[in-house]
Scaffold this motif. Structure first.
Motif, PDB file in Angstrom:
ATOM      1  N   GLU A   1       0.808  -1.216   0.000  1.00  0.00           N
ATOM      2  CA  GLU A   1       0.000   0.000   0.000  1.00  0.00           C
ATOM      3  C   GLU A   1       0.843   1.270   0.000  1.00  0.00           C
ATOM      4  OE1 GLU A   1      -2.479   0.048   3.409  1.00  0.00           O
ATOM      5  OE2 GLU A   1      -0.849   0.379   4.852  1.00  0.00           O
ATOM      6  N   LYS A   2       2.088   1.199   0.462  1.00  0.00           N
ATOM      7  CA  LYS A   2       2.928   2.390   0.515  1.00  0.00           C
ATOM      8  C   LYS A   2       3.675   2.653  -0.785  1.00  0.00           C
ATOM      9  CE  LYS A   2       3.709   2.599   5.505  1.00  0.00           C
ATOM     10  NZ  LYS A   2       4.751   2.625   6.578  1.00  0.00           N
ATOM     11  N   GLY A  16       3.116   0.578  -3.858  1.00  0.00           N
ATOM     12  CA  GLY A  16       2.441   0.103  -5.059  1.00  0.00           C
ATOM     13  C   GLY A  16       3.117  -1.083  -5.694  1.00  0.00           C
ATOM     14  N   ASN A  60       8.081   2.930  -6.982  1.00  0.00           N
ATOM     15  CA  ASN A  60       7.039   3.445  -6.096  1.00  0.00           C
ATOM     16  C   ASN A  60       6.059   4.326  -6.884  1.00  0.00           C
ATOM     17  OD1 ASN A  60       5.637   5.025  -4.048  1.00  0.00           O
ATOM     18  ND2 ASN A  60       7.209   4.312  -2.626  1.00  0.00           N
ATOM     19  N   LYS A 116       3.560   5.944  -5.442  1.00  0.00           N
ATOM     20  CA  LYS A 116       2.929   6.880  -4.501  1.00  0.00           C
ATOM     21  C   LYS A 116       3.766   8.147  -4.310  1.00  0.00           C
ATOM     22  CE  LYS A 116       0.004   3.515  -3.515  1.00  0.00           C
ATOM     23  NZ  LYS A 116      -1.399   3.494  -3.938  1.00  0.00           N
ATOM     24  N   ASP A 117       5.088   7.964  -4.053  1.00  0.00           N
ATOM     25  CA  ASP A 117       5.961   9.089  -3.735  1.00  0.00           C
ATOM     26  C   ASP A 117       7.332   8.882  -4.374  1.00  0.00           C
ATOM     27  OD1 ASP A 117       4.234  10.548  -1.721  1.00  0.00           O
ATOM     28  OD2 ASP A 117       4.409   8.601  -0.713  1.00  0.00           O
ATOM     29  N   LYS A 159       0.509   9.204 -10.240  1.00  0.00           N
ATOM     30  CA  LYS A 159       0.210   8.555  -8.976  1.00  0.00           C
ATOM     31  C   LYS A 159      -0.871   7.490  -9.131  1.00  0.00           C
ATOM     32  CE  LYS A 159      -0.428   9.542  -4.080  1.00  0.00           C
ATOM     33  NZ  LYS A 159      -0.567  10.567  -3.037  1.00  0.00           N
ATOM     34  N   ASP A 160      -0.555   6.298  -8.599  1.00  0.00           N
ATOM     35  CA  ASP A 160      -1.442   5.122  -8.621  1.00  0.00           C
ATOM     36  C   ASP A 160      -1.682   4.573 -10.023  1.00  0.00           C
ATOM     37  OD1 ASP A 160      -1.775   5.181  -5.839  1.00  0.00           O
ATOM     38  OD2 ASP A 160      -3.443   6.608  -6.008  1.00  0.00           O
TER      39      ASP A 160
END
Length: 773
Positions: A34-35, A37, A234, A236-237, A259-260
């Motif tokens: 979840e952090k 992806g 990643n 997300k970030d 993002k995502d």
């Protein structure tokens, strides 16, 4: 026609399996962190109200479980993460992505156990998975996290030499291991002559080794498959991480493309021993070069709910030079374009277009001789894989491979003033095509995987192809134009593995596997060299064929905190390759005349005990084995020990989490000496002393043992920055393990012979600073 018959045979055998599912619906999706992806490979998915409805996420994070309509609690678990529970009301096929975090809600112990004893229940034998978290704490040479050196601490896997990344699996040669990086073949998996691995651990997500009993989707090598998956990045970030060491440094950058929806990752690494060489005042030293660099890059993007596109690549290069007199550079480059598509909740597809190349260049400048030698092997590979989830108890994998191989054994260039003539050895071409199908089936206490692979290896023109007599002299030449088929080799490869559950925590397993290999590495050294040459099967060189049977007992102890396994195996190998005495392998247009063919056998016992929970973790592995070869032209036709034959191999690994700040680790290695050929006597000819050699590999190197220790100091951790210091000492007690032993006449007494031992490493301390922000 043979291929069509084979496909029809597969259809008749496996078509009934497609008709099993009745009045059941499927929950499917992708399991991710979840952090970050990142997809999670090997996550366990269980429906509590229907315990037989269970699945494990595949190599792309995809899972599918089936059950009759109803209300269920679906539990998802993965090593190092908390268990997540999702409420599902199943009235139709449902697409359900899962995001897992370290703070997932813990459930009752029975559920935890169900997700953690897959090593007992899965039918495949000889499978070893490595955690990147484990690798980072194990002390190795030069302080680098190293996948290949860590593999050598597992049962059935032997290192090719002190500090070397090359490895043997269950008696096979180094070239009999299929090494994949995001599905692309890596032909030389080492840097700096084997002291470093090709794989930068910062870029790696998952490592799986199949020791012989490999699923039918893998082919092309006799002994093992090492399947390495790169991180996706990643989504997300944005993050950066890396490390600064005494020998090398590395940097890793990752973040979302959107993002995502998509992400990228770029990892780079370089050694800088060459920079220190330039500081020397000695002109013979400061003109030398010695370094490598490599880059891993990957990007992915979600095209829709059912489609995702991936693009990944690797480029690495080694440069070694001694002034302007000698230089060699070599390297791998790979590229993989992959498309994941979900046709429906049961049918998953992966389509890949893959490029792989390994090449080396040698430059020699001696007097008037300015010489260059170039060689390479290149693959263009199309791969299509399908997974069809018939039910939670039945899954079918099927697909095809098509690979075009180009091998260039050598091109020699020479200056006009050189006494050597330029030479170009003919390139060789081949098509390596295969189709496969396998079935995973759960029947009560039995879990079964059976399948079949059919391969057609076509040796292609253009070129001249020779026929040799028994002494290696050419007796006939045939010319083939472009596209002409020189020789076809068609082989069936049946695969079967099964496990029978004795209790909830123990099982017995058995397996039979046939494998074939049509690419052969020409090397007369004990470990792979960058100048070794790959050749395909031809009208003279037949495919290598291996048949392995194995049997094992598996047991988990103390609520799955300990894993124990014992396996015995026997492998018989046909069409094995060895070389005549004094064989010339590099830049030889008639290299096939230097080869002899024979048989091989390998058998052994492997014991493995692993502790996975608590402050102290680690494992003990022990292998008792024999590896032998037989050639009519060698050792009077009798079996003799192979170079890599070692009777005993013991490894002990311990990782102790002393506190939040300090982690200590150590590993101990012991193994019997390799089989070697040493002189049995000597004689004099025209005043010159010559050594007498009798039986092949009749002697042994001294046994090897070594202790490494390491410590990691965790720095202050914040939301935006994390760092640690890693300290290690390779070969703590400074044992001078022999790397080679040679014999020469004693200069002080011509009647005596002296043995000279070379040891590479005594104490090797390392310090590395790692960071992430």
């Amino acid at each position: 026609m043979q291929l069509i018959k084979f496909l029809f045979f597969l259809f008749v055998c496996f078509f009934p399996c497609w008709l099993i599912a009745q009045s059941r619906y499927t929950i499917s999706g992708t399991v991710r962190d979840e952090k970050s992806g990142e997809t999670l490979i090997g996550a366990s998915v269980v429906l509590l109200e229907s315990p037989r409805s269970a699945a494990v996420s595949n190599s792309y994070g995809f899972y599918a479980v089936s059950a009759v309509p109803g209300h269920y609690r679906m539990v998802v678990s993965f090593a190092g993460y908390g268990n997540d529970t999702l409420e599902v009301h199943l009235t139709r096929d449902t697409l359900l992505p899962v995001s897992m975090g370290f703070g997932g809600r813990q459930l009752q112990e029975a559920v935890v156990t169900a997700g953690r004893n897959s090593n007992v229940s899965r039918p495949l034998m000889g499978v070893q998975k490595l955690s990147i978290n484990e690798i980072k704490d194990i002390p190795v040479l030069f302080g680098e996290k190293d996948i290949l050196k860590t593999l050598q601490l597992l049962p059935g896997v032997e290192g090719a030499g002190d500090g070397n990344s090359g490895f043997y699996v269950r008696g096979g040669n180094t070239d009999q291991n299929l090494i994949l990086l995001d599905e692309a073949t890596v032909y030389n998996p080492s840097h700096l002559l084997g002291f470093f691995s090709t794989f930068n651990s910062d870029a790696i997500k998952d490592v799986t080794l199949y020791k012989g009993a490999m699923p039918s989707e893998y082919g092309g090598r006799l002994s093992s498959v090492l399947d390495v998956k790169m991180n996706d990045g990643n989504d997300k970030d944005y993050h950066a991480s890396g490390g600064l060491g005494l020998i090398s440094s590395r940097l890793n950058v990752e973040g979302p493309i959107e993002k995502d929806q998509g992400s990228f990752i770029v990892s780079a690494r370089r050694t800088y021993a060459d920079l220190f060489l330039k500081l020397s005042k000695d002109s013979t030293t400061n003109q030398n070069t010695l370094y490598f660099y490599d880059i891993n890059a990957k990007a992915n993007y979600k095209l829709g709910e059912k489609d995702r596109l991936y693009l990944s690549g690797y480029f690495g290069k080694d440069v070694l030079g001694f002034g302007n007199q000698f230089g060699i550079d070599y390297g791998n480059s790979t590229g993989t374009l992959r498309w994941n598509h979900l046709f429906n909740s049961r049918l998953f597809s992966n389509t890949s277009l893959i490029y792989s190349k390994y090449n080396y260049d040698i430059k020699i400048n001696s007097g008037n001789n300015d010489i260059g030698i170039t060689s390479y092997i290149k693959d263009i590979h199309f791969k299509q894989d399908f997974q069809y989830y018939v039910s939670s108890e039945s899954k079918i994998n099927f697909g095809l491979d098509a690979i075009h191989h180009t091998t260039s054994p050598g091109v020699i260039t020479a200056s006009e003033s050189s006494s050597f003539n330029p030479l170009t050895i003919q390139d060789r071409y081949a098509w390596d095509n295969a189709v496969y199908i396998s079935h995973d089936l759960s029947l009560g206490k039995w879990n079964i995987n059976y399948g079949l692979r059919g391969g057609d290896f076509a040796v292609m023109g253009p070129g001249d192809f020779y026929t040799y007599d028994k002494d290696g002299n050419p007796i006939d030449t045939a010319h083939y134009s472009k596209g002409g088929v020189v020789k076809n080799y068609f082989n069936f490869e049946p695969r079967f593995s099964a496990s029978y559950k004795l209790t909830g925590s123990s099982s017995v397993k058995l397996a039979y596997t046939r494998t074939t290999q049509n690419l052969h590495l020409l090397s007369n050294s004990t470990s792979a060299n960058p100048t070794d040459v790959w050749i395909p099967s031809s009208n003279n060189v037949k495919p290598e064929i291996g048949d392995q049977v194995s049997f094992g007992y598996y047991r988990n102890l103390h609520d799955n905190q300990y894993e124990f396994s014992s396996e015995v195996y026997y492998r018989y190998m046909q069409n094995q390759i060895d070389y005549k005495n004094g064989a010339e392998l590099v830049a030889n247009a008639n290299v096939e005349s230097q080869i002899v063919f024979g048989h091989g056998r390998a058998y052994g016992l492997e014991l493995f005990l692993k502790k996975k929970a608590g402050k102290l973790n680690g494992w003990i592995s022990y292998t008792l084995s024999r590896t032998e070869r037989q050639f009519d032209a060698i050792n009077n036709g009798a079996y003799f020990p192979a170079n890599q034959d070692r009777t005993h191999n013991l490894s002990v690994v311990g990782i102790f989490k002393a506190s939040k700040k300090w982690t200590f680790s150590a590993d101990f290695t012991y193994y019997s000496g390799n089989a070697v050929t040493w002189p049995s006597g000597k004689y004099e000819v025209d005043g010159q002393v010559a050594f007498l050699y009798t039986s092949r590999n009749a002697y042994r190197m001294p046994s090897y043992n070594r202790l490494d220790i390491g410590a990691t100091l965790q720095g202050k951790k914040t939301k935006k920055f994390d760092s640690n210091w890693n300290f290690s000492v390779y070969n703590l007690y400074g044992r001078e393990n022999p790397y080679s032993i040679t014999f020469e006449q004693d200069p002080g007494d011509a009647s005596k012979t002296q043995a000279l031992q070379v040891a590479l490493f005594r104490w090797v301390p390392s310090i590395t600073y790692n960071f992430k922000f």
